[in-house]
Design an enzyme around this catalytic site. Sequence first.
Site, PDB file in Angstrom:
ATOM      1  N   GLY A 104       3.924   0.212  -2.699  1.00  0.00           N
ATOM      2  CA  GLY A 104       3.947  -0.037  -4.129  1.00  0.00           C
ATOM      3  C   GLY A 104       5.359  -0.161  -4.677  1.00  0.00           C
ATOM      4  O   GLY A 104       5.558  -0.653  -5.792  1.00  0.00           O
ATOM      5  N   MET A 116       0.831  -1.207   0.000  1.00  0.00           N
ATOM      6  CA  MET A 116       0.000   0.000   0.000  1.00  0.00           C
ATOM      7  C   MET A 116       0.866   1.259   0.000  1.00  0.00           C
ATOM      8  O   MET A 116       1.808   1.373   0.777  1.00  0.00           O
ATOM      9  CB  MET A 116      -0.905  -0.001   1.233  1.00  0.00           C
ATOM     10  CG  MET A 116      -1.767   1.229   1.395  1.00  0.00           C
ATOM     11  SD  MET A 116      -2.706   1.136   2.945  1.00  0.00           S
ATOM     12  CE  MET A 116      -3.605   2.684   2.876  1.00  0.00           C
ATOM     13  N   SER A 117       0.565   2.207  -0.887  1.00  0.00           N
ATOM     14  CA  SER A 117       1.244   3.497  -0.962  1.00  0.00           C
ATOM     15  C   SER A 117       2.731   3.275  -1.266  1.00  0.00           C
ATOM     16  O   SER A 117       3.061   2.720  -2.302  1.00  0.00           O
ATOM     17  CB  SER A 117       1.021   4.286   0.329  1.00  0.00           C
ATOM     18  OG  SER A 117       1.440   5.620   0.199  1.00  0.00           O
ATOM     19  N   MET A 118       3.640   3.665  -0.368  1.00  0.00           N
ATOM     20  CA  MET A 118       5.056   3.380  -0.595  1.00  0.00           C
ATOM     21  C   MET A 118       5.292   1.875  -0.710  1.00  0.00           C
ATOM     22  O   MET A 118       6.278   1.417  -1.285  1.00  0.00           O
ATOM     23  CB  MET A 118       5.897   3.962   0.542  1.00  0.00           C
ATOM     24  CG  MET A 118       7.397   3.777   0.386  1.00  0.00           C
ATOM     25  SD  MET A 118       8.286   4.492   1.795  1.00  0.00           S
ATOM     26  CE  MET A 118       9.943   3.886   1.492  1.00  0.00           C
TER      27      MET A 118
END
Length: 269
Positions: free
Chosen positions: A118, A114-116
Amino acid sequence: MKLAGIAHERFTIPYEAGCLRGILYPGPDGWQKKPLIVLVGGYDSTLEELYFVLAKAAHDRGYGVLTYEGPGQGGVLREYGLTFTPEWEKPTATVLDYFEATQFRPEKIVLVGMSMGGYLAPRAAAFDPRITGIVAYDVLFDMGSIAERYATLAQNPEASKNPDLVWAVENALWTLGVSTLPEAVEAIRPYTLKDVAGKITADVLILVGEHDHFIPASQADDFSKACSAAKSVETVTFDALSGGAEHCQLGAQTLWHAAFFSWMIRKFS
């Protein structure tokens, strides 16, 4: 979670000079025969919030979910002082080894970042063949270019008063273990999938917010093209009309859940 009667098992694992933290959410009867979903957060995640991100939705569909924190995140940063590492395959392998030693060896493992995350999750998948599915939610192909953009903004006296920018810079210093913004930019440069995406052999799902204010949508194309050895690559882009155009589809959770679980059924059922 105790008061709500949510089945879960907390654990800590020795790692370097501290410990990693995790929570396993066993699924309903038969979950061991399904792919194990593993979820990791990003730049400012905490372990407990990950339940609301995916664990409940997965449980409702018969899956078990393993969530964890690595260096630079949540209690691992706060309690043990461990800062981020671009070599995310190391903490991830430690968590998967622990799970296999205390639970069982899953036939299939799907890692969601999720988010970073990624960046973190694809990086781990490039070095760990146990990971058969990878979900970049949202994708983060090159964190260095984003850091440079923020550093440029910080030079503007007006922009430097923006609380979002102030937070982003201060969080970078803390989670990376550096003292200045230039040091942070240099520390972030290794966080790129450019040289490792070609090693990913898993099925890949890329989720993109058309108006993501952190990550340019173009990074999804960069990542997709770089996954030259992946078993398959799919990209789902959420536009403004869908309500999922923001970072990590905030405000449209059921939409990305629908895309994710549809992909799970098609690839792993």
